[in-house]
Every structure is written in structure tokens, then in C-alpha cells.
Design a protein around this motif. Structure first.
Motif, short mmCIF file in Angstrom:
data_model
loop_
_atom_site.label_atom_id
_atom_site.label_comp_id
_atom_site.label_asym_id
_atom_site.label_seq_id
_atom_site.Cartn_x
_atom_site.Cartn_y
_atom_site.Cartn_z
N ARG A 46 0.83 -1.21 0.00
CA ARG A 46 0.00 0.00 0.00
C ARG A 46 0.87 1.26 0.00
O ARG A 46 0.59 2.22 -0.72
CB ARG A 46 -0.93 -0.01 1.22
CG ARG A 46 -2.11 -0.96 1.09
CD ARG A 46 -2.88 -1.03 2.38
NE ARG A 46 -4.05 -1.89 2.27
CZ ARG A 46 -4.58 -2.55 3.29
NH1 ARG A 46 -4.04 -2.45 4.50
NH2 ARG A 46 -5.64 -3.32 3.12
N SER A 49 2.57 1.67 -3.40
CA SER A 49 1.67 1.76 -4.56
C SER A 49 1.05 3.13 -4.72
O SER A 49 0.08 3.28 -5.46
CB SER A 49 0.56 0.70 -4.45
OG SER A 49 1.10 -0.59 -4.47
N ASP A 50 1.57 4.13 -4.07
CA ASP A 50 1.02 5.48 -4.16
C ASP A 50 1.12 5.98 -5.61
O ASP A 50 2.22 6.08 -6.17
CB ASP A 50 1.79 6.42 -3.23
CG ASP A 50 1.22 7.83 -3.24
OD1 ASP A 50 0.11 8.02 -3.79
OD2 ASP A 50 1.89 8.73 -2.71
N GLY A 56 -4.26 5.44 -11.93
CA GLY A 56 -3.39 4.31 -12.23
C GLY A 56 -2.03 4.78 -12.72
O GLY A 56 -1.87 5.93 -13.12
N ALA A 92 -0.19 -0.22 -11.21
CA ALA A 92 -0.88 0.06 -9.94
C ALA A 92 -2.13 0.88 -10.21
O ALA A 92 -2.09 1.84 -10.99
CB ALA A 92 0.06 0.83 -9.00
N ASN A 94 -5.58 2.85 -8.34
CA ASN A 94 -6.27 3.33 -7.15
C ASN A 94 -7.55 4.01 -7.61
O ASN A 94 -7.64 5.23 -7.71
CB ASN A 94 -5.41 4.31 -6.35
CG ASN A 94 -6.09 4.72 -5.06
OD1 ASN A 94 -6.97 4.02 -4.56
ND2 ASN A 94 -5.70 5.85 -4.50
N LYS A 95 -8.54 3.19 -7.91
CA LYS A 95 -9.81 3.71 -8.42
C LYS A 95 -10.71 4.17 -7.27
O LYS A 95 -10.84 3.47 -6.27
CB LYS A 95 -10.52 2.64 -9.25
CG LYS A 95 -9.73 2.23 -10.49
CD LYS A 95 -10.52 1.26 -11.34
CE LYS A 95 -9.76 0.86 -12.59
NZ LYS A 95 -10.56 -0.03 -13.46
N THR A 96 -11.30 5.34 -7.45
CA THR A 96 -12.22 5.89 -6.46
C THR A 96 -13.46 6.37 -7.18
O THR A 96 -13.54 6.34 -8.41
CB THR A 96 -11.57 7.08 -5.72
OG1 THR A 96 -11.38 8.16 -6.66
CG2 THR A 96 -10.23 6.70 -5.11
N ASN A 100 -12.40 6.96 -11.80
CA ASN A 100 -12.76 5.59 -12.14
C ASN A 100 -13.21 5.55 -13.60
O ASN A 100 -13.41 6.59 -14.23
CB ASN A 100 -13.89 5.09 -11.23
CG ASN A 100 -13.95 3.59 -11.17
OD1 ASN A 100 -13.24 2.89 -11.90
ND2 ASN A 100 -14.81 3.07 -10.31
N HIS A 150 -5.03 -7.68 -4.57
CA HIS A 150 -6.02 -6.76 -4.01
C HIS A 150 -5.48 -6.14 -2.72
O HIS A 150 -5.21 -6.84 -1.75
CB HIS A 150 -7.33 -7.50 -3.74
CG HIS A 150 -7.97 -8.04 -4.99
ND1 HIS A 150 -7.62 -9.27 -5.52
CD2 HIS A 150 -8.91 -7.52 -5.81
CE1 HIS A 150 -8.33 -9.48 -6.63
NE2 HIS A 150 -9.11 -8.45 -6.81
N ASP A 152 -7.24 -3.67 -1.19
CA ASP A 152 -8.45 -3.29 -0.46
C ASP A 152 -9.54 -4.31 -0.75
O ASP A 152 -9.44 -5.09 -1.71
CB ASP A 152 -8.95 -1.90 -0.88
CG ASP A 152 -7.90 -0.82 -0.69
OD1 ASP A 152 -7.59 -0.51 0.46
OD2 ASP A 152 -7.40 -0.30 -1.71
#
Length: 204
Positions: A46, A49-50, A56, A92, A94-96, A100, A150, A152
Motif C-alpha cells: 500500500r 503503490s502510491d 493508475g 498500480a 487506485n480507483k475511487t 474511475n 487486491h 483493499d
């Protein structure tokens, strides 16, 4: 001889587990490693993966994240189960709700290459983040894995990926035939908990 019996039993159990995993993967085009990433490794991933506010990012093979994935037990397990497999590309995400996107049914058939070469069957060349990508011949895709780690919990409500289980057996599918092809197979919403790992055929 008695001293070696427990070791032999554990070895046989590992070999059977690898064989069962490969068999499920061959039949269904996907297999799960539930809880494969332990909590310390999960926290490390985590942090590494920033993607700095982006949805992404492509990860350099020289980065700490890429090296960490190569050194994790799950990578060694996959190398044992699939004849010395090793990571060759890391992306990597990080979908929000603010960052998204949705995709239609598709096969993810693009791979990273060290350089652009003029070789039969390697097409659709693009350069992304300084790395050459292309679509290789089908036999190359059949020898590769798509591994999703995964970080999260993922549910149908927050954007889990949907797959057509067993569709890899059709090989490369033309874009115009995708919808009719996926209707031939059961669909699975790939819900997962943090630490779960999904292994997919590149042709699923």
C-alpha cells in the motif's frame, strides 16, 4: 527414515496443491489464492503503490514496488506452480468514485517489451510511459499470467471486475464477437478481500 516422513508429507501436500491449482486454472482460466498476502506485506505494498492522486500508473522494473512483488512468497509460489514464472510488468490502480472508469467486455492482450522489434505476429505497437507495448501472437499470451493483487476489499458495489469463466479456451476473440462469446460462459464477479490474489489467463 521416520525423521523425514513429516517433511515428505508436507512436500507431497505442496505438490498436490500446485497440481490442483494448475488444473483449475487450465479448466476455468482463473484461480484464486485467498489471503495470499500477509498483513505486513500488504501494508508495504500500500505504501509503495502510491499513484499520487492518479487512477493508475505503470511501474518501472527498477522501482521498490516492482522489486518487492518479485520477492514476495506469492511470486515464488506462482513460479513453482507455473514453471518459473516471474513478474514482467506491474500496473498500480487506485480507483475511487472521483477517479474511475468502466470497460466493456474485452481481452487484455497487450504486453510490455524491452524494445520495439520487427517480428512476425507482434502488432499494435505503442509507447506508454517510455515502455514499448504490443499485442503478441496467441502462443505468447497462452504462456503468460495476469495476476491481480487486491490491496483493499472489492465488492460488486465498489467496482469488482466481472469475468467469463472458461472463455480463455476460445483463444483470441475478435472484437465484434466478444458479446456473443461471453454469453457462452458463466460470469463471475471477482469480489475479493484485501490480500487475495486472482490469477487469470491473459485470454480470459
Amino acid at each position: 527414515m521416520c525423521c523425514f516422513r513429516p517433511l515428505l508429507c508436507r512436500l507431497r501436500a505442496k505438490l498436490k496443491l500446485a497440481a490442483d491449482f494448475r488444473e483449475q486454472f487450465r479448466n476455468e482460466g482463473r484461480a484464486w489464492l485467498r489471503g495470499a498476502i500477509n498483513r505486513p506485506d500488504l501494508e508495504k505494498l500500500r505504501l509503495l503503490s502510491d499513484v499520487k492522486g492518479k487512477p493508475g500508473a505503470r511501474v518501472s522494473p527498477q522501482s521498490p514496488l516492482f522489486r518487492s512483488i518479485c520477492e514476495m512468497p506469492v511470486s515464488f509460489s506462482l513460479a513453482q506452480a507455473f514453471d518459473q514464472m516471474r513478474p514482467v510488468r506491474v500496473v498500480a490502480f487506485n480507483k475511487t468514485s472521483e477517479a474511475n472508469w468502466a470497460l466493456p467486455w474485452h481481452q487484455d492482450r497487450v504486453i510490455a517489451m524491452g524494445d520495439k522489434t520487427d517480428r512476425d505476429g507482434f502488432t499494435k505497437w505503442t509507447c506508454k510511459a517510455g515502455i514499448w507495448h504490443c499485442e503478441p501472437p496467441e502462443h505468447v499470451l497462452q504462456s503468460m499470467l495476469f495476476v491481480r493483487i487486491h490491496l483493499d476489499d472489492v465488492t460488486a458495489e465498489n467496482g469488482a471486475m466481472e469475468i467469463a469463466v472458461g472463455s480463455h479456451r476460445l483463444g483470441k476473440i475478435a472484437k465484434a464477437d466478444i458479446k456473443s462469446a461471453v454469453d457462452l460462459f458463466d460470469h463471475e464477479m471477482t469480489e475479493a478481500s484485501a490480500g487475495d490474489v486472482l490469477v487469470l489467463s491473459m485470454l480470459t
